[in-house]
Design a protein around this motif. Structure first.
Motif, PDB file in Angstrom:
ATOM      1  N   CYS A  90      61.129  74.016  18.617  1.00 21.59           N
ATOM      2  CA  CYS A  90      61.005  72.734  17.919  1.00 21.59           C
ATOM      3  C   CYS A  90      62.056  71.767  18.471  1.00 21.59           C
ATOM      4  CB  CYS A  90      61.174  72.914  16.411  1.00 21.59           C
ATOM      5  SG  CYS A  90      60.941  71.382  15.496  1.00 21.59           S
ATOM      6  N   LEU A  91      61.583  70.738  19.156  1.00 19.49           N
ATOM      7  CA  LEU A  91      62.482  69.766  19.776  1.00 19.49           C
ATOM      8  C   LEU A  91      63.012  68.738  18.784  1.00 19.49           C
ATOM      9  CD1 LEU A  91      60.411  69.090  23.014  1.00 19.49           C
ATOM     10  CD2 LEU A  91      62.349  70.658  22.723  1.00 19.49           C
ATOM     11  N   GLY A  92      62.301  68.561  17.688  1.00 17.82           N
ATOM     12  CA  GLY A  92      62.699  67.602  16.674  1.00 17.82           C
ATOM     13  C   GLY A  92      61.610  67.482  15.636  1.00 17.82           C
ATOM     14  N   LEU A  93      61.915  66.792  14.560  1.00 19.32           N
ATOM     15  CA  LEU A  93      60.919  66.636  13.520  1.00 19.32           C
ATOM     16  C   LEU A  93      61.118  65.340  12.758  1.00 19.32           C
ATOM     17  CD1 LEU A  93      61.882  68.756  10.469  1.00 19.32           C
ATOM     18  CD2 LEU A  93      62.946  69.265  12.630  1.00 19.32           C
ATOM     19  N   ILE A  94      60.003  64.798  12.330  1.00 19.08           N
ATOM     20  CA  ILE A  94      59.993  63.673  11.401  1.00 19.08           C
ATOM     21  C   ILE A  94      59.109  64.114  10.251  1.00 19.08           C
ATOM     22  CG2 ILE A  94      59.250  61.310  10.974  1.00 19.08           C
ATOM     23  CD1 ILE A  94      59.953  60.634  13.823  1.00 19.08           C
ATOM     24  N   VAL A  95      59.699  64.154   9.075  1.00 20.80           N
ATOM     25  CA  VAL A  95      58.947  64.604   7.905  1.00 20.80           C
ATOM     26  C   VAL A  95      59.095  63.598   6.773  1.00 20.80           C
ATOM     27  CG1 VAL A  95      59.096  67.066   8.456  1.00 20.80           C
ATOM     28  CG2 VAL A  95      60.880  66.016   7.082  1.00 20.80           C
ATOM     29  N   MET A  96      58.032  63.477   6.007  1.00 18.84           N
ATOM     30  CA  MET A  96      58.116  62.699   4.784  1.00 18.84           C
ATOM     31  C   MET A  96      58.179  63.698   3.646  1.00 18.84           C
ATOM     32  SD  MET A  96      56.107  59.446   3.160  1.00 18.84           S
ATOM     33  CE  MET A  96      54.562  59.812   3.869  1.00 18.84           C
ATOM     34  N   VAL A  97      59.218  63.543   2.839  1.00 21.10           N
ATOM     35  CA  VAL A  97      59.414  64.413   1.686  1.00 21.10           C
ATOM     36  C   VAL A  97      59.754  63.545   0.482  1.00 21.10           C
ATOM     37  CG1 VAL A  97      60.182  66.419   3.031  1.00 21.10           C
ATOM     38  CG2 VAL A  97      61.866  64.761   2.234  1.00 21.10           C
TER      39      VAL A  97
END
Length: 140
Positions: A90-97
């Motif tokens: 996993c190089l990075g993440l954008i999550v909506m929480v």
């Protein structure tokens, strides 16, 4: 990789710039997604996996490096985010929480929301709350 494509609104935008591998757990949404993205599925641009993403880290969601995008419900957000942070691919993440979850992950020492999630995430990655989403944007 997208976790929880739902009705495919975000998926549709992601497909404009990249191939998408999506994990969807909801039985009712699978046929909707298959119909909506029939062409993309047939040509291999979209890979829909009917599985609980939290169980798919084995140890990685993918054998190749990937970037994670997700709208995560409160009850699984911390588990999935921590799994992704541990995933070497996993190089990075954008999550909506939910805002409260984001505050826990992004809290700094001395902040009332500071907890083990804040400590763990600070040790592993850069954390940033980008913006608030108005409650009227959600259904239900």
């Amino acid at each position: 990789i997208e976790i929880g494509p739902g009705l495919g609104d975000l998926t549709q935008e992601l497909l404009k710039i990249s191939q998408v591998k999506a994990y969807e757990i909801d039985n009712d949404l699978i046929p909707i997604l298959k119909k909506k993205f029939q062409k993309e599925l047939e040509c291999g641009k979209f890979n829909l996996i009917h599985q609980d993403a939290s169980e798919a880290f084995n140890p990685s969601l993918d054998e190749k490096p990937y970037f994670l995008v997700a709208n995560l419900p409160y009850y699984v957000a911390s588990h999935i985010i921590l799994k992704a942070l541990e995933d070497k691919n996993c190089l990075g993440l954008i999550v909506m929480v939910q805002k409260e979850m984001a505050e826990k992950f992004c809290a700094k020492e001395g902040n009332s929301e500071f907890s083990s999630l804040g400590v763990l995430s600070a040790m592993i990655c850069e954390r940033k709350m980008l913006f608030d989403v108005d409650p009227q944007c959600f259904n239900p």
